[in-house]
Design an enzyme around this catalytic site. Structure first.
Site, PDB file in Angstrom:
ATOM      1  N   LYS A 137      -2.899  -0.433   4.857  1.00  0.00           N
ATOM      2  CA  LYS A 137      -2.896  -1.698   4.531  1.00  0.00           C
ATOM      3  C   LYS A 137      -1.817  -2.544   5.701  1.00  0.00           C
ATOM      4  O   LYS A 137      -0.955  -2.110   5.635  1.00  0.00           O
ATOM      5  CB  LYS A 137      -2.454  -2.115   3.114  1.00  0.00           C
ATOM      6  CG  LYS A 137      -2.918  -3.693   2.854  1.00  0.00           C
ATOM      7  CD  LYS A 137      -3.180  -3.642   1.295  1.00  0.00           C
ATOM      8  CE  LYS A 137      -3.490  -5.143   1.132  1.00  0.00           C
ATOM      9  NZ  LYS A 137      -4.759  -5.610   1.709  1.00  0.00           N
TER      10      LYS A 137
ATOM     11  N   GLY B 202       5.216   1.099   4.889  1.00  0.00           N
ATOM     12  CA  GLY B 202       4.925   2.183   5.749  1.00  0.00           C
ATOM     13  C   GLY B 202       3.965   2.064   6.879  1.00  0.00           C
ATOM     14  O   GLY B 202       4.249   2.560   8.113  1.00  0.00           O
ATOM     15  N   CYS B 203       3.286   1.128   6.740  1.00  0.00           N
ATOM     16  CA  CYS B 203       1.970   0.770   7.798  1.00  0.00           C
ATOM     17  C   CYS B 203       2.858  -0.128   8.734  1.00  0.00           C
ATOM     18  O   CYS B 203       2.326   0.000  10.051  1.00  0.00           O
ATOM     19  CB  CYS B 203       0.843   0.260   7.364  1.00  0.00           C
ATOM     20  SG  CYS B 203      -0.014   0.944   6.222  1.00  0.00           S
ATOM     21  N   THR B 204       3.761  -0.900   8.589  1.00  0.00           N
ATOM     22  CA  THR B 204       4.574  -1.730   9.412  1.00  0.00           C
ATOM     23  C   THR B 204       5.277  -0.805  10.359  1.00  0.00           C
ATOM     24  O   THR B 204       5.298  -1.012  11.466  1.00  0.00           O
ATOM     25  CB  THR B 204       5.200  -2.786   8.591  1.00  0.00           C
ATOM     26  OG1 THR B 204       4.496  -3.772   8.000  1.00  0.00           O
ATOM     27  CG2 THR B 204       6.384  -3.427   9.798  1.00  0.00           C
TER      28      THR B 204
ATOM     29  N   SER C 116       3.031   1.200  12.707  1.00  0.00           N
ATOM     30  CA  SER C 116       2.401   0.455  13.914  1.00  0.00           C
ATOM     31  C   SER C 116       3.742   0.124  14.767  1.00  0.00           C
ATOM     32  O   SER C 116       3.342   0.038  16.069  1.00  0.00           O
ATOM     33  CB  SER C 116       1.808  -0.740  13.252  1.00  0.00           C
ATOM     34  OG  SER C 116       0.953  -0.486  12.404  1.00  0.00           O
TER      35      SER C 116
END
Length: 150
Positions: free
Chosen positions: A35, A40-42, A45
C-alpha cells in the site's frame, strides 16, 4: 526459474503511461508492495529511488506495483520524488499472474493483501529471479547485486 510471464499484461501506470511487459526492451525489476504511504512501502520505494541510477547503469528498468488507485500512486510518486513509474493493479491481474495475493494477519484479523515480492524479468519476458515475503532492510541492495550479474 525461466518461466515465461504473460506478455499481454497491460496496466495503467503513473505519468499517463501504460505498462506492458511486451514493451520492455531491457530487463525489468518489478516490485509488488502492499500500500502507498505505509512505512514499509515508503522505505522500500525510497530505497529503489536512491539506487535508481545504479539500476539504470546496470541496464535495468524499475517499476513499483500495488492495488492502489492511479491518483494515490501519483501522489505517492510525487511525495517521494520517485524517478520510475508506479503501476496500478486495481483488479489484481498482475497480482494473480505473479501469485502475490496472500492472507495476512493484521491486528488479529486475517486480511487478503499483497505479499511484498520482487521479480527480475528478462528482456524476452522470462522470470530471472524472484524474492517473496521480502523484508525491506537490505533488499534493494540484494536485487541490485543480482541485476549487475546480468
Amino acid at each position: 526459474m525461466s518461466q515465461t510471464l504473460p506478455a499481454q499484461l497491460t496496466l495503467p501506470a503513473t505519468s499517463g503511461h501504460t505498462f506492458s511487459l511486451s514493451d520492455c526492451t531491457k530487463p525489468v525489476v518489478l516490485y509488488f508492495y502492499p500500500k502507498d504511504n505505509t512505512p514499509g512501502c515508503t522505505n522500500e520505494s525510497m530505497d529503489f529511488r536512491d539506487a535508481h541510477a545504479e539500476f539504470l547503469a546496470a541496464g535495468c528498468q524499475v517499476f513499483g506495483l500495488s492495488r492502489d488507485s492511479l491518483k494515490s500512486h501519483e501522489n505517492f510518486k510525487a511525495k517521494l520524488e520517485l524517478p520510475f513509474e508506479l503501476i496500478c493493479d486495481a483488479d489484481e491481474t498482475a497480482c494473480a499472474a505473479f501469485g502475490v495475493m496472500k492472507l495476512k494477519n493484521m491486528y488479529g484479523k486475517q486480511v487478503r493483501g499483497i505479499e511484498r515480492s520482487t521479480f527480475v524479468i528478462g528482456a524476452e519476458g522470462q522470470l530471472l529471479r524472484e524474492w517473496r515475503g521480502v523484508k525491506v532492510p537490505g533488499h534493494v541492495a540484494e536485487v541490485l547485486a543480482f541485476v549487475k550479474t546480468l
